[in-house]
Design an enzyme around this catalytic site. Structure first.
Site, PDB file in Angstrom:
ATOM      1  CB  ALA A  67      22.368  30.679  -7.069  1.00  0.00           C
ATOM      2  CG  ASP A  68      18.126  25.529  -8.204  1.00  0.00           C
ATOM      3  OD1 ASP A  68      18.038  25.607  -9.448  1.00  0.00           O
ATOM      4  OD2 ASP A  68      17.220  25.085  -7.476  1.00  0.00           O
ATOM      5  CB  THR A  69      15.939  30.131  -5.441  1.00  0.00           C
ATOM      6  OG1 THR A  69      17.151  30.884  -5.357  1.00  0.00           O
ATOM      7  CG2 THR A  69      14.997  30.586  -4.335  1.00  0.00           C
TER       8      THR A  69
END
Length: 186
Positions: A67-69
């Protein structure tokens, strides 16, 4: 098959633990550069895919979650601040305004890959200079996109949210659970 979280984020580790499944973490050092002008939703999905593919190259038999935010306001991505001045500038920009948090998630098992983007809107109360200084002194803003953590001291600035709270923490766990189940059933 082992469930693998391609991250060293303590928040993502905590959230993935809510699934009640055993997993291991595998931090990856994927290229995080994005082409200028890439919209935030595309950027996080692309970065999550890179991370998942890198982890899968090391653990091809396992089920990978990456994931990346990012936080975005006025079309500008706010990453993790590199200094107190940068963190203060980000917080001033968010003060009294609505902004967006995007998390791209990629799940991969063998040659099967699925990715999605979760979007949550967060509104901050107006923040005074003294509040920003206090928050910087906590040390919390420095390893977080947009210079705040909704699950920590940063909660005192949040007027409201529209969307998934856990997305703002960095992993939209309810949607992820459904994607994992679907992928495993294929």
């Amino acid at each position: 098959m082992q469930l693998v979280l391609a991250s060293q984020s303590p928040r993502r580790k905590e959230l993935l633990g809510l699934l009640g499944r055993d997993f291991i973490t595998l931090p990856v050092d994927a290229d995080e550069t994005i082409p200028p002008g890439t919209p935030p939703a595309e950027a996080v999905e692309m970065l999550a895919q890179r991370k998942a593919r890198m982890a899968a190259s090391q653990r091809p038999e396992d089920l990978i979650v990456a994931a990346d935010t990012v936080v975005a306001i006025d079309g500008m991505i706010l990453g993790k601040p590199h200094s107190a001045q940068e963190a203060a500038a980000m917080l001033k920009r968010l003060s009294g305004r609505l902004h967006s948090v995007y998390t791209g998630v990629c799940v991969r098992y063998g040659e099967k890959e699925r990715s999605f983007v979760a979007h949550t809107q967060v509104e901050f109360y107006p923040m005074e200079e003294g509040e920003i200084r206090w928050y910087l002194e906590t040390g919390e803003p420095f390893d977080k996109a947009g210079a705040y953590g909704i699950q920590g001291y940063g909660a005192v600035f949040v007027k409201g949210i529209i969307g998934d709270y856990y997305n703002v923490m960095g992993l939209p766990i309810a949607r992820l659970r459904r994607e994992l189940r679907s992928l495993e059933q294929e």
